[in-house]
Design a protein around this motif. Structure first.
Motif, PDB file in Angstrom:
ATOM      1  N   ARG A   1      29.211  42.217  38.320  1.00  0.00           N
ATOM      2  CA  ARG A   1      30.180  41.867  37.262  1.00  0.00           C
ATOM      3  C   ARG A   1      30.175  40.363  37.006  1.00  0.00           C
ATOM      4  O   ARG A   1      30.532  39.917  35.926  1.00  0.00           O
ATOM      5  CB  ARG A   1      31.597  42.308  37.659  1.00  0.00           C
ATOM      6  CG  ARG A   1      31.812  43.808  37.592  1.00  0.00           C
ATOM      7  CD  ARG A   1      33.291  44.101  37.655  1.00  0.00           C
ATOM      8  NE  ARG A   1      33.574  45.502  37.844  1.00  0.00           N
ATOM      9  CZ  ARG A   1      33.775  46.381  36.863  1.00  0.00           C
ATOM     10  NH1 ARG A   1      33.704  46.002  35.605  1.00  0.00           N
ATOM     11  NH2 ARG A   1      34.034  47.638  37.138  1.00  0.00           N
ATOM     12  N   ARG A   2      29.838  39.577  38.022  1.00  0.00           N
ATOM     13  CA  ARG A   2      29.715  38.116  37.891  1.00  0.00           C
ATOM     14  C   ARG A   2      30.920  37.512  37.168  1.00  0.00           C
ATOM     15  O   ARG A   2      30.771  36.821  36.160  1.00  0.00           O
ATOM     16  CB  ARG A   2      28.431  37.754  37.136  1.00  0.00           C
ATOM     17  CG  ARG A   2      27.187  38.240  37.808  1.00  0.00           C
ATOM     18  CD  ARG A   2      25.915  37.753  37.153  1.00  0.00           C
ATOM     19  NE  ARG A   2      24.761  38.246  37.858  1.00  0.00           N
ATOM     20  CZ  ARG A   2      24.321  37.801  39.021  1.00  0.00           C
ATOM     21  NH1 ARG A   2      24.929  36.786  39.581  1.00  0.00           N
ATOM     22  NH2 ARG A   2      23.280  38.343  39.614  1.00  0.00           N
ATOM     23  N   CYS A   3      32.101  37.780  37.701  1.00  0.00           N
ATOM     24  CA  CYS A   3      33.323  37.303  37.040  1.00  0.00           C
ATOM     25  C   CYS A   3      33.360  35.781  36.942  1.00  0.00           C
ATOM     26  O   CYS A   3      34.002  35.221  36.046  1.00  0.00           O
ATOM     27  CB  CYS A   3      34.551  37.780  37.805  1.00  0.00           C
ATOM     28  SG  CYS A   3      34.696  39.558  37.837  1.00  0.00           S
TER      29      CYS A   3
ATOM     30  N   ARG B   1      37.420  32.470  43.876  1.00  0.00           N
ATOM     31  CA  ARG B   1      38.176  33.470  44.633  1.00  0.00           C
ATOM     32  C   ARG B   1      39.277  32.852  45.494  1.00  0.00           C
ATOM     33  O   ARG B   1      40.145  33.574  45.997  1.00  0.00           O
ATOM     34  CB  ARG B   1      37.206  34.307  45.481  1.00  0.00           C
ATOM     35  CG  ARG B   1      36.291  35.213  44.659  1.00  0.00           C
ATOM     36  CD  ARG B   1      37.009  36.467  44.229  1.00  0.00           C
ATOM     37  NE  ARG B   1      37.369  37.259  45.353  1.00  0.00           N
ATOM     38  CZ  ARG B   1      36.583  38.155  45.935  1.00  0.00           C
ATOM     39  NH1 ARG B   1      35.382  38.390  45.452  1.00  0.00           N
ATOM     40  NH2 ARG B   1      36.990  38.835  46.985  1.00  0.00           N
TER      41      ARG B   1
ATOM     42  N   ASN C   1      35.103  46.903  43.432  1.00  0.00           N
ATOM     43  CA  ASN C   1      34.550  46.287  42.213  1.00  0.00           C
ATOM     44  C   ASN C   1      34.223  47.341  41.150  1.00  0.00           C
ATOM     45  O   ASN C   1      33.867  46.994  40.037  1.00  0.00           O
ATOM     46  CB  ASN C   1      33.311  45.432  42.530  1.00  0.00           C
ATOM     47  CG  ASN C   1      32.193  46.247  43.160  1.00  0.00           C
ATOM     48  OD1 ASN C   1      32.440  47.280  43.778  1.00  0.00           O
ATOM     49  ND2 ASN C   1      30.980  45.783  43.017  1.00  0.00           N
TER      50      ASN C   1
ATOM     51  N   LEU D   1      29.532  37.724  43.599  1.00  0.00           N
ATOM     52  CA  LEU D   1      29.271  38.646  44.706  1.00  0.00           C
ATOM     53  C   LEU D   1      28.828  40.024  44.244  1.00  0.00           C
ATOM     54  O   LEU D   1      28.214  40.763  45.001  1.00  0.00           O
ATOM     55  CB  LEU D   1      30.519  38.779  45.583  1.00  0.00           C
ATOM     56  CG  LEU D   1      30.741  37.666  46.612  1.00  0.00           C
ATOM     57  CD1 LEU D   1      32.090  37.828  47.280  1.00  0.00           C
ATOM     58  CD2 LEU D   1      29.629  37.625  47.658  1.00  0.00           C
ATOM     59  N   CYS D   2      29.149  40.373  43.007  1.00  0.00           N
ATOM     60  CA  CYS D   2      28.680  41.663  42.506  1.00  0.00           C
ATOM     61  C   CYS D   2      28.198  41.484  41.069  1.00  0.00           C
ATOM     62  O   CYS D   2      28.436  40.433  40.462  1.00  0.00           O
ATOM     63  CB  CYS D   2      29.761  42.735  42.632  1.00  0.00           C
ATOM     64  SG  CYS D   2      30.857  42.897  41.215  1.00  0.00           S
TER      65      CYS D   2
ATOM     66  N   CYS E   1      32.620  33.334  41.640  1.00  0.00           N
ATOM     67  CA  CYS E   1      32.225  34.617  42.239  1.00  0.00           C
ATOM     68  C   CYS E   1      31.060  35.298  41.516  1.00  0.00           C
ATOM     69  O   CYS E   1      31.136  35.646  40.337  1.00  0.00           O
ATOM     70  CB  CYS E   1      33.412  35.572  42.328  1.00  0.00           C
ATOM     71  SG  CYS E   1      32.997  36.962  43.432  1.00  0.00           S
TER      72      CYS E   1
ATOM     73  N   VAL F   1      34.988  33.724  38.772  1.00  0.00           N
ATOM     74  CA  VAL F   1      36.271  33.117  39.152  1.00  0.00           C
ATOM     75  C   VAL F   1      36.135  32.434  40.513  1.00  0.00           C
ATOM     76  O   VAL F   1      35.248  32.766  41.302  1.00  0.00           O
ATOM     77  CB  VAL F   1      37.413  34.170  39.235  1.00  0.00           C
ATOM     78  CG1 VAL F   1      37.660  34.801  37.877  1.00  0.00           C
ATOM     79  CG2 VAL F   1      37.080  35.246  40.271  1.00  0.00           C
TER      80      VAL F   1
ATOM     81  N   HIS G   1      32.960  43.395  47.543  1.00  0.00           N
ATOM     82  CA  HIS G   1      33.843  42.369  47.002  1.00  0.00           C
ATOM     83  C   HIS G   1      34.519  41.527  48.087  1.00  0.00           C
ATOM     84  O   HIS G   1      35.255  40.597  47.762  1.00  0.00           O
ATOM     85  CB  HIS G   1      34.893  43.033  46.098  1.00  0.00           C
ATOM     86  CG  HIS G   1      35.717  44.057  46.829  1.00  0.00           C
ATOM     87  ND1 HIS G   1      35.165  45.176  47.400  1.00  0.00           N
ATOM     88  CD2 HIS G   1      37.032  44.103  47.115  1.00  0.00           C
ATOM     89  CE1 HIS G   1      36.112  45.871  47.996  1.00  0.00           C
ATOM     90  NE2 HIS G   1      37.257  45.242  47.838  1.00  0.00           N
TER      91      HIS G   1
ATOM     92  N   GLY H   1      39.358  38.181  40.219  1.00  0.00           N
ATOM     93  CA  GLY H   1      38.441  38.760  39.236  1.00  0.00           C
ATOM     94  C   GLY H   1      38.754  40.223  39.019  1.00  0.00           C
ATOM     95  O   GLY H   1      39.869  40.684  39.328  1.00  0.00           O
ATOM     96  N   THR H   2      37.782  40.973  38.519  1.00  0.00           N
ATOM     97  CA  THR H   2      38.017  42.395  38.222  1.00  0.00           C
ATOM     98  C   THR H   2      38.420  43.190  39.466  1.00  0.00           C
ATOM     99  O   THR H   2      39.197  44.140  39.363  1.00  0.00           O
ATOM    100  CB  THR H   2      36.744  43.002  37.592  1.00  0.00           C
ATOM    101  OG1 THR H   2      36.401  42.221  36.465  1.00  0.00           O
ATOM    102  CG2 THR H   2      36.946  44.438  37.182  1.00  0.00           C
ATOM    103  N   CYS H   3      37.927  42.786  40.621  1.00  0.00           N
ATOM    104  CA  CYS H   3      38.272  43.541  41.834  1.00  0.00           C
ATOM    105  C   CYS H   3      39.666  43.205  42.350  1.00  0.00           C
ATOM    106  O   CYS H   3      40.147  43.836  43.308  1.00  0.00           O
ATOM    107  CB  CYS H   3      37.236  43.297  42.925  1.00  0.00           C
ATOM    108  SG  CYS H   3      37.101  41.563  43.412  1.00  0.00           S
TER     109      CYS H   3
HETATM  110  S1  SF4 Z   1      34.476  42.076  40.607  1.00  0.00           S
HETATM  111 FE1  SF4 Z   1      35.171  40.830  42.339  1.00  0.00          FE
HETATM  112  S2  SF4 Z   1      33.328  40.677  43.634  1.00  0.00           S
HETATM  113 FE2  SF4 Z   1      32.627  41.286  41.617  1.00  0.00          FE
HETATM  114  S3  SF4 Z   1      32.106  39.349  40.626  1.00  0.00           S
HETATM  115 FE3  SF4 Z   1      34.228  39.912  40.043  1.00  0.00          FE
HETATM  116  S4  SF4 Z   1      35.524  38.791  41.485  1.00  0.00           S
HETATM  117 FE4  SF4 Z   1      33.437  38.828  42.338  1.00  0.00          FE
END
Ligand code: SF4
Length: 319
Positions: free
Chosen positions: A40-42, A46, A89, A37-38, A35, A44, A139, A51-53
């Motif tokens: 934070r670039r976790c 999905r 997110n 997508l934002c 991921c 993971v 997210h 991830g953080t979201c």
């Molecule tokens: S917060 Fe969610 S959308 Fe953002 S990078 Fe992490 S997993 Fe992806």
């Protein structure tokens, strides 16, 4: 610019006609695993991890309905077809929708299939809504665009409003070029420390400015509206004034004028009220409404920097 042309269609219909839509869906899913997508670039996957979201690869939707409380060019007379996505997110300590955005366990098993959300979008169109308004979409972007692809094939033809907290990745936004006609991002802070304190995120100003610059690249600073003044295509940047001017309106507005254009439409909002953690005395700086002086500071900065005829100023709701 006004377009009373009844044949006007949102960008995604052209993408569909040209056979290019499916590739965008594919590319957005690739961004979700790992991921990115934002900002934070976790990293993971999905499909198997959170991830953080705290959001899976499913659609987690809190509610949907025609909404009449957005800015007039968005709500129009028949309402904006608002879809509230669950989870977020960011972790804004003052979030007024915290029961939707920061209670992931509540929505863990509340999932929808893309076909079901496509049906919801078509129902909102049938109800007369002027647009489909994705609230906090970042997210869940891959899922949303997949649902839009299905809805477009079944006749959806009203524009998408990308109603975001601004913490978006430029890579993801590039894939929305030609899909989203209306960008409505927040520009929450001009100062990194404010982003850390209030939304528990590093680098908010840099990330949000890069994202908004990409939105501007796609739709520019002029608006296309219908004959009633309802927005069809354009950019509207929201700035919510915070106690102690923690939002940094002066810095954000100067950046918009200098780096983008003084003609970018801005919505200056006075409606802040302490919610969530800000209402529970953990954040004394945020524990009250804004003052008249704080709003005046932001208004003066707007007056110095902004020349858009579409800029909107909310009446003062402070104390
Ligand atoms: S917060 Fe969610 S959308 Fe953002 S990078 Fe992490 S997993 Fe992806």
């Amino acid at each position: 610019m006004t377009s009373s042309d009844e044949r006007w269609q949102p960008g995604y219909r052209r993408l569909l006609a040209e056979g290019l839509f499916a590739k965008r869906v594919e590319a957005l899913w690739a961004l979700a695993s790992p991921c990115q997508l934002c900002p934070r670039r976790c990293g993971v996957d999905r499909f198997t991890q959170l991830g953080t979201c705290a959001t899976s690869s499913k659609l987690h939707v809190a509610s949907w309905h025609p909404h009449f409380g957005e800015e007039p060019p968005i709500s129009g007379i028949r309402g904006s077809g608002t879809i509230f996505l669950a989870n977020c997110n960011l972790r804004c300590v003052f979030c007024q929708n915290w029961d939707i955005s920061q209670r992931p366990k509540a929505f863990l098993h509340q999932t929808m299939e893309p076909e079901e959300l496509a049906e919801v979008m078509l129902e909102l169109q049938d109800a007369g809504c002027h647009n489909i308004n994705w609230v906090s979409p970042t997210h869940q972007l891959s899922q949303l665009v997949e649902a839009l692809f299905l809805a477009a094939q079944r006749g959806l033809s009203i524009p998408i409003v990308y109603n975001t907290n601004g913490y978006d990745s430029v890579e993801a936004l590039r894939l929305l070029d030609g899909i989203v006609d209306i960008y409505m991002p927040d520009l929450k802070y001009a100062d990194e420390k404010a982003g850390e304190l209030c939304s528990r995120v590093p680098n908010y100003p840099q990330a949000a400015r890069a994202a908004i610059a990409e939105m501007y690249r796609q739709v520019g600073d002029s608006w296309l509206t219908d004959e009633r003044g309802v927005l069809r295509r354009g950019l509207l940047v929201r700035i919510l004034v915070l106690p102690h001017n923690l939002e940094g309106a002066e810095g954000s507005l100067a950046w918009i004028a200098q780096e983008l254009s003084p003609h970018v439409a801005v919505s200056l909002l006075s409606q802040y009220r302490p919610c969530h953690w800000a209402a529970r005395s953990r954040y004394p700086q945020l524990a009250r409404r804004i003052t008249a002086d704080e709003y005046r500071n932001a208004l003066a900065a707007l007056d110095r920097t902004n020349r858009s005829e579409n800029t909107y100023v909310q009446p003062f709701f402070g104390s």
